[in-house]
Design a protein around this motif. Structure first.
Motif, PDB file in Angstrom:
ATOM      1  N   ALA A 108      62.482  39.446  16.794  1.00 45.38           N
ATOM      2  CA  ALA A 108      61.512  40.687  16.727  1.00 45.38           C
ATOM      3  C   ALA A 108      60.876  41.592  16.747  1.00 45.38           C
ATOM      4  CB  ALA A 108      62.636  41.328  18.089  1.00 45.38           C
ATOM      5  N   CYS A 109      60.703  41.607  15.745  1.00 42.98           N
ATOM      6  CA  CYS A 109      59.902  42.577  14.685  1.00 42.98           C
ATOM      7  C   CYS A 109      58.783  41.410  14.067  1.00 42.98           C
ATOM      8  CB  CYS A 109      60.521  42.732  12.870  1.00 42.98           C
ATOM      9  SG  CYS A 109      61.720  43.958  12.787  1.00 42.98           S
ATOM     10  N   PHE A 110      58.673  39.954  14.293  1.00 38.67           N
ATOM     11  CA  PHE A 110      57.924  39.616  14.413  1.00 38.67           C
ATOM     12  C   PHE A 110      56.760  39.364  15.340  1.00 38.67           C
ATOM     13  CE2 PHE A 110      55.792  35.060  15.040  1.00 38.67           C
ATOM     14  CZ  PHE A 110      55.161  34.755  14.514  1.00 38.67           C
ATOM     15  N   GLU A 111      57.561  39.098  16.641  1.00 34.02           N
ATOM     16  CA  GLU A 111      56.720  39.358  17.936  1.00 34.02           C
ATOM     17  C   GLU A 111      56.103  40.676  17.570  1.00 34.02           C
ATOM     18  OE1 GLU A 111      56.488  36.797  19.470  1.00 34.02           O
ATOM     19  OE2 GLU A 111      58.216  35.225  19.378  1.00 34.02           O
ATOM     20  N   TYR A 112      56.617  41.637  17.136  1.00 33.38           N
ATOM     21  CA  TYR A 112      55.611  43.396  17.412  1.00 33.38           C
ATOM     22  C   TYR A 112      54.424  42.871  15.955  1.00 33.38           C
ATOM     23  CZ  TYR A 112      54.944  47.206  15.274  1.00 33.38           C
ATOM     24  OH  TYR A 112      54.314  48.435  14.184  1.00 33.38           O
ATOM     25  N   GLU A 113      55.101  42.159  15.408  1.00 33.91           N
ATOM     26  CA  GLU A 113      53.110  41.878  14.170  1.00 33.91           C
ATOM     27  C   GLU A 113      51.996  41.423  15.063  1.00 33.91           C
ATOM     28  OE1 GLU A 113      56.181  42.390  10.251  1.00 33.91           O
ATOM     29  OE2 GLU A 113      55.069  40.749  10.716  1.00 33.91           O
ATOM     30  N   SER A 114      52.564  40.362  15.768  1.00 33.01           N
ATOM     31  CA  SER A 114      51.756  39.725  16.387  1.00 33.01           C
ATOM     32  C   SER A 114      51.213  39.767  17.276  1.00 33.01           C
ATOM     33  CB  SER A 114      52.692  38.227  16.545  1.00 33.01           C
ATOM     34  OG  SER A 114      53.065  37.628  16.137  1.00 33.01           O
ATOM     35  N   ASN A 152      51.943  45.467   9.583  1.00 32.19           N
ATOM     36  CA  ASN A 152      53.408  45.465   9.289  1.00 32.19           C
ATOM     37  C   ASN A 152      54.426  46.183   9.368  1.00 32.19           C
ATOM     38  OD1 ASN A 152      52.510  47.265   9.518  1.00 32.19           O
ATOM     39  ND2 ASN A 152      54.078  48.626   7.838  1.00 32.19           N
ATOM     40  N   VAL A 153      56.020  46.159   9.507  1.00 30.01           N
ATOM     41  CA  VAL A 153      56.652  46.093  10.131  1.00 30.01           C
ATOM     42  C   VAL A 153      56.862  48.249  10.226  1.00 30.01           C
ATOM     43  CG1 VAL A 153      59.923  46.627  10.088  1.00 30.01           C
ATOM     44  CG2 VAL A 153      58.599  44.527   9.308  1.00 30.01           C
ATOM     45  N   PRO A 154      57.089  48.816  10.993  1.00 29.83           N
ATOM     46  CA  PRO A 154      56.513  50.224  11.313  1.00 29.83           C
ATOM     47  C   PRO A 154      57.158  50.420   9.495  1.00 29.83           C
ATOM     48  CG  PRO A 154      57.299  50.023  12.600  1.00 29.83           C
ATOM     49  CD  PRO A 154      58.231  47.945  12.422  1.00 29.83           C
ATOM     50  N   ASN A 155      56.518  51.537   9.412  1.00 27.71           N
ATOM     51  CA  ASN A 155      57.099  53.061   8.042  1.00 27.71           C
ATOM     52  C   ASN A 155      57.205  53.883   8.918  1.00 27.71           C
ATOM     53  OD1 ASN A 155      54.265  52.934   8.195  1.00 27.71           O
ATOM     54  ND2 ASN A 155      54.022  52.619   6.686  1.00 27.71           N
ATOM     55  N   TYR A 156      57.147  54.826   7.853  1.00 24.97           N
ATOM     56  CA  TYR A 156      57.857  56.100   8.656  1.00 24.97           C
ATOM     57  C   TYR A 156      57.317  56.409  10.105  1.00 24.97           C
ATOM     58  CZ  TYR A 156      60.452  56.225   3.704  1.00 24.97           C
ATOM     59  OH  TYR A 156      61.175  55.827   3.355  1.00 24.97           O
ATOM     60  N   ASP A 157      56.342  56.858   9.945  1.00 25.57           N
ATOM     61  CA  ASP A 157      55.071  57.589  10.920  1.00 25.57           C
ATOM     62  C   ASP A 157      53.362  57.551  10.645  1.00 25.57           C
ATOM     63  OD1 ASP A 157      54.731  59.476   8.423  1.00 25.57           O
ATOM     64  OD2 ASP A 157      55.414  60.994   9.873  1.00 25.57           O
ATOM     65  N   GLY A 158      52.494  57.722  10.855  1.00 21.65           N
ATOM     66  CA  GLY A 158      51.169  57.498  10.970  1.00 21.65           C
ATOM     67  C   GLY A 158      51.310  57.951  10.357  1.00 21.65           C
ATOM     68  N   SER A 159      51.130  59.376   9.504  1.00 20.58           N
ATOM     69  CA  SER A 159      50.957  60.229   8.280  1.00 20.58           C
ATOM     70  C   SER A 159      51.226  59.171   7.622  1.00 20.58           C
ATOM     71  CB  SER A 159      51.339  61.263   8.736  1.00 20.58           C
ATOM     72  OG  SER A 159      51.389  62.346   8.977  1.00 20.58           O
ATOM     73  N   PHE A 182      56.498  40.184   8.141  1.00 15.19           N
ATOM     74  CA  PHE A 182      57.549  39.099   8.239  1.00 15.19           C
ATOM     75  C   PHE A 182      56.745  37.923   9.118  1.00 15.19           C
ATOM     76  CE2 PHE A 182      61.331  41.956   9.844  1.00 15.19           C
ATOM     77  CZ  PHE A 182      61.612  41.850   8.005  1.00 15.19           C
ATOM     78  N   GLY A 183      57.438  36.622   7.704  1.00 15.95           N
ATOM     79  CA  GLY A 183      56.412  35.537   9.082  1.00 15.95           C
ATOM     80  C   GLY A 183      57.032  34.278   9.670  1.00 15.95           C
ATOM     81  N   LEU A 184      56.654  33.205   9.860  1.00 15.26           N
ATOM     82  CA  LEU A 184      57.302  32.219  10.600  1.00 15.26           C
ATOM     83  C   LEU A 184      57.285  30.664   9.806  1.00 15.26           C
ATOM     84  CD1 LEU A 184      57.944  30.565  13.560  1.00 15.26           C
ATOM     85  CD2 LEU A 184      55.959  30.690  13.780  1.00 15.26           C
ATOM     86  N   ALA A 185      58.297  30.516  10.131  1.00 18.92           N
ATOM     87  CA  ALA A 185      58.052  29.415   8.390  1.00 18.92           C
ATOM     88  C   ALA A 185      59.217  27.852   8.846  1.00 18.92           C
ATOM     89  CB  ALA A 185      58.410  29.568   6.723  1.00 18.92           C
ATOM     90  N   PRO A 186      58.501  26.966   8.523  1.00 11.28           N
ATOM     91  CA  PRO A 186      59.590  25.979   9.097  1.00 11.28           C
ATOM     92  C   PRO A 186      61.250  26.163   7.967  1.00 11.28           C
ATOM     93  CG  PRO A 186      57.560  24.957   8.053  1.00 11.28           C
ATOM     94  CD  PRO A 186      57.641  26.596   8.329  1.00 11.28           C
ATOM     95  N   THR A 187      62.154  25.636   8.535  1.00 11.84           N
ATOM     96  CA  THR A 187      63.450  25.519   8.090  1.00 11.84           C
ATOM     97  C   THR A 187      63.769  23.861   7.203  1.00 11.84           C
ATOM     98  OG1 THR A 187      65.360  25.365   9.333  1.00 11.84           O
ATOM     99  CG2 THR A 187      64.150  27.291   9.191  1.00 11.84           C
ATOM    100  N   SER A 188      64.472  24.102   6.197  1.00 11.37           N
ATOM    101  CA  SER A 188      65.025  22.650   6.101  1.00 11.37           C
ATOM    102  C   SER A 188      66.237  21.830   6.474  1.00 11.37           C
ATOM    103  CB  SER A 188      65.712  23.014   4.747  1.00 11.37           C
ATOM    104  OG  SER A 188      67.410  23.278   4.770  1.00 11.37           O
TER     105      SER A 188
END
Length: 460
Positions: free
Chosen positions: A119-125, A137-144, A305-311
């Motif tokens: 879900a965070c990856f989809e937000y970033e995308s 990035n995944v959000p930090n505290y606020d815009g400031s 957060f990124g997307l990668a193939p698994t084993s």
């Protein structure tokens, strides 16, 4: 210390306190604190607390009675923005973020992951698509904090220790940035053109040097004015070897150019306007965005957060360049990553997915139309000047009251069930008695009519 049992204060029962003190070998609570707290700071008398309610139902009735005295923006005509916006939040947003997979008391981070990383990856995308960039990035505290962190990133990239911020940056953000960069980064303010309200390019040129790590612009700026010369600002910054950082409100980008199309190296801002309730000013989360430039991406202190193939031949979602973060290097970290607003990223993701590109464009057009309607109707009201600054505006604009203070006008509006604009006279006294009015997609024609009628009566 109080000698009575007070049910809302833990361990206030005298018998419980006596047992605890006996166990640790202390005669009194005063003995525990007297060496750490100066006597002049200690209370000389017990707190004057009201009589407690013994039954939960009585307590609920009492507290509800207090809360019911409040009025929210939903019950009033709201023209107050200035960084926290009365947007419509689709019911779907609340439905998703209140699911047990996501809702948590800490950082939006449950003890087991049920798709949160995706879900965070989809937000970033979706944010990257909106901003026309590669890394968010995944959000930090606020815009400031995002603004302060982006400027610190710029100092690390350029190996310089001075930054320029605009006088038209949100004053709350500016104060937070100065605090966040103190004491090792010098912050200098660039003036604005008193005619247009845009950044003063001559003052910028005079203050640029080979010591400047970054030039920041807010677009639209705090007056709601579009920085039409932003590309020139970028060119001047780059010519001096500095990075160009743009503080942008993302819900404007359905109709405005994203920062990376006019030379930004970093963008930052707050995502509150993307499907997050105002929550008395507390529904905030900061974003930082950049192109895929390794020298900048390496300086992100926050999670990516990124997307990668698994084993197993499937796809997985996880942290990118984990070694950047304070989770990995602790005392050698660039900045510490603490309680982030990850839950808000999921809310913003649902909002962006619900509206889609066309919906974001329609949102921007609606706000433009309603802003123009309000400006046109206010032009007939005597005792005020609409847009004393000539720059083109979006979402917010300035009005000047000729014979009354903003405080007087807002107090009178409140009696008419209208929440007036932000008072600019404290932070921008040179403008006189000016207010910053805000319209959103929730500003209806009846709201506009009510404000115009009320102001005509108040200023008569």
């Amino acid at each position: 210390m109080s000698k009575r049992n007070y049910p809302y204060i833990p361990n206030s029962d005298p018998a419980v306190q006596a047992e605890m003190l006996k166990f640790i070998g202390a005669k009194s609570i005063d003995e525990l604190i007297e060496q750490n707290i100066p006597r002049e700071l200690l209370m000389k008398a017990p707190l004057k607390l009201p009589q407690p309610y013994a039954a939960e139902c009585d307590l609920v009735r009492h507290v509800s009675g207090i809360l019911n005295k409040d009025k929210t923006a939903n019950e009033m005509a709201c023209f107050l923005g200035a960084g926290c916006y009365n947007r419509y939040v689709p019911a779907l947003v609340d439905e998703v973020i209140n699911r047990s997979e996501f809702l948590s008391a800490y950082a939006g981070e449950p003890y087991e992951d049920h798709g949160r990383f995706q879900a965070c990856f989809e937000y970033e995308s979706m944010m990257a698509e909106l901003l026309d960039c590669d890394v968010v990035n995944v959000p930090n505290y606020d815009g400031s904090q995002a603004a302060g962190t982006a400027l610190r990133m710029a100092t690390r990239v350029t190996k310089r220790d001075e930054v320029l911020i605009p006088a038209t940056l949100n004053p709350d953000v500016a104060r937070a940035v100065k605090t966040y960069l103190h004491p090792d980064v010098k912050v200098t303010t660039v003036a604005y053109d008193r005619t247009t309200g845009r950044l003063d390019l001559n003052d910028l040129k005079a203050k640029l040097s080979d010591k400047i790590a970054a030039v920041m612009a807010m677009n639209p700026n705090f007056f709601g004015i579009v920085e039409e010369e932003a590309q020139q600002v970028a060119d001047l910054a780059h010519a001096a070897g500095a990075l160009f950082v743009v503080y942008a409100e993302p819900s404007t980008l359905g109709v405005m150019k994203p920062p990376f199309q006019y030379g930004a190296d970093l963008a930052c801002g707050d995502i509150q306007a993307l499907g997050i309730h105002m929550n008395y000013g507390g529904g905030v989360g900061g974003y930082m965005a950049a192109r895929d430039r390794p020298e900048i991406v390496r300086e992100y202190p926050s999670r990516l957060f990124g997307l990668a193939p698994t084993s197993h031949g499937e796809w997985g979602f996880g942290d990118v360049m984990w070694e950047r973060t304070s989770f990995a290097v602790r005392d050698r970290a660039k900045e510490f990553v603490g309680t982030h607003a990850a839950l808000w990223s999921i809310g913003a993701a649902v909002y962006l997915a619900s509206l889609g590109p066309k919906g974001m464009q329609e949102l921007g057009k609606t706000i433009l139309q309603r802003g123009l309607l309000l400006r046109k109707r206010l032009a007939s009201v005597k005792g005020l000047t609409v847009c004393p600054l000539s720059g083109a505006t979006f979402q917010e604009f300035v009005v000047r009251f000729e014979n009354k203070t903003v405080a007087e006008v807002n107090a009178a509006l409140l009696k008419k069930n209208i929440l007036g604009g932000f008072d600019l006279s404290r932070d921008f006294p040179e403008l006189g008695q000016c207010a910053l009015l805000c319209v959103t997609e929730r500003t209806g024609e009846d709201d506009v009519a009510a404000l115009v009628k009320a102001l005509a009566e108040i200023l008569a």
